[in-house]
Motif scaffolding. Structure first.
Motif: not given
Ligand SMILES: [Zn+2]
Length: 427
Positions: A227-228, A26, A24, A64
């Motif tokens: 964020h993470h 970002c 995944y 995403n």
């Molecule tokens: Zn993200």
């Protein structure tokens, strides 16, 4: 194959092929044409997928689209959804023009809101979140591991989004009540009209596709905190293991005096593609290790263009025979995906005229086109010349139209440093 992991601050061995490897990375917040620095996590994700597939892994890459965000509301008051939709298309076009294809899934936050609401409800039920006046906040004190990813002591974590409604300065928003004067989109929820916070979007979109555990989570170093760190807290507080390896890329920085003079204000990926062409940009990004910063300047781009030219010219020579030295290239990539080292191997093959190996290596990075020179028919050259004239007249709409026309006829027009171009048949 091993990769550096921010969480354990060490190199971590990947499971043996076929894996699976679920990644995944970002993606962009869509409110403007993508910054050229956004190309870096995109390329690292695409190159890693390409290499891992080549070595027998079953790989899925998710990238995403953050299409709910303050930046979008600020950029287009009253028309945020329209801007987000347009900027999503720009991103897909511009990254597509890098010639590597796209991720396997490109989920959008706007399409995941019901799942986000469910996830937040689970956090509230477990005591990890609380609602106040239509907002919902994550309770940082309930997750003792908080701060581990970014290397902060839990009791000394930097305050985020200062707000008197929070129980604790470290808490962060999962759901934000609608502000009708500035926010023109909203969704219904058990806490009233509102919209998700940025961090919860990624926890949910990753888990929707992969389930509660996956192998690699990527993104820029600027995303480690908050964020993470917040993604880790949201998912792991519910007992979901979430990402096994956190792969953070170094940032792109603008350097050099000459930049301003010769390159104007090139800051977007679109400008960079139009100014230097796909191949030069790809070679440029290969020149730095993915974890290190990379200097974007007229000098470094000119060097990348010269390198691309050297590799292309190798194919005008008579191929030499030799042993199978593929392992030198493979070793570089298996060792924390060391692309500068792999690029040096490619240059070695170019000077030794090992064209079979060179072509195989270039393919991994979407650069097989360097090996494919083919004379273009007259009508194709004519269209290309028209586009050059349109560009010189700064008629970019016509220039873009002509490039699309060429693409529809199966030819890619590549701009080269110094104002030239080349024509390559798309395979
Ligand atoms: Zn993200």
């Amino acid at each position: 194959m091993r990769l550096y992991d921010t969480m354990s601050r060490s190199l971590v061995e990947l499971p043996p092929p076929p894996g699976p490897i679920r990644m995944y990375f970002c993606g962009p917040t869509v409110y403007a044409r993508a910054h050229v620095g956004n190309a870096r996590p995109f390329l690292i994700g695409m190159w890693l997928r390409s290499w891992l597939r080549k070595t027998g892994y079953d790989v899925t890459l998710v990238h995403n689209i953050t299409d709910i965000n303050d930046k979008i509301y600020d950029a287009a008051p009253g028309a945020s959804a329209e801007l987000a939709a347009a900027a999503t298309e720009w991103y897909i076009t511009d990254t597509g023009d890098l010639g590597l294809g796209q991720a396997d899934f490109l989920p959008k936050a706007t399409e995941s809101v019901p799942q986000i609401v469910e996830f937040i409800e689970a956090l509230i039920d477990a005591g990890h979140a609380y609602a106040v006046d239509g907002d919902v906040y994550f309770r940082v004190a309930s997750f003792p591991e908080y701060g581990r990813l970014s290397g902060q002591r839990p009791d000394q974590v930097e305050e985020q989004e200062p707000n008197p409604r929070k129980e604790d300065a470290r808490d962060f928003a999962l759901w934000k009540a609608n502000k009708p004067e500035t926010e023109d989109t909203w969704w219904d929820s058990p806490w009233g009209r509102g919209r998700p916070g940025w961090h919860i979007e990624c926890s949910v979109m990753a888990e929707e596709i992969f389930g509660p555990v996956f192998e690699i989570h990527g993104g820029g170093l600027d995303l480690v905190f908050p964020h993470h760190e917040n993604e880790v807290a949201q998912s792991r507080s519910l007992g979901h293991p979430f990402a096994s390896i956190w792969a953070h890329n170094g940032m792109l920085q603008f350097t050099g005096e000459k930049m301003a003079k010769s390159a104007g204000n090139v800051t977007t990926l679109r400008d960079a593609l139009d100014e230097w062409g796909r191949e030069t940009l790809l070679v440029f990004f290969l020149t730095a290790h993915w974890r290190k910063p990379i200097d974007f300047s007229a000098e470094t781009l000119a060097q990348a263009a010269a390198r691309a030219e050297t590799l292309r010219n190798a194919f005008t020579q008579t191929p030499a025979a030799g042993g199978d030295e593929w392992s030198a290239f493979a070793d570089a990539l298996e060792d924390d995906f060391d692309t500068p080292r792999a690029l040096a191997v490619l240059h070695g093959w170019a000077s030794a005229r090992r064209l079979d190996l060179l072509r195989r290596g270039l393919e991994i990075f979407g650069l097989a086109s360097l090996a494919d020179r083919e004379a273009a028919p007259a009508e194709i050259v004519q269209l290309a010349e028209q586009r050059q004239r349109a560009r010189a007249d700064r008629d970019f709409a016509s220039a873009d139209g002509l490039r699309d026309e060429l693409a529809a006829l199966g030819w890619e027009m590549r701009d080269e440093a110094g104002g030239g171009y080349s024509l390559v048949r798309r395979g």
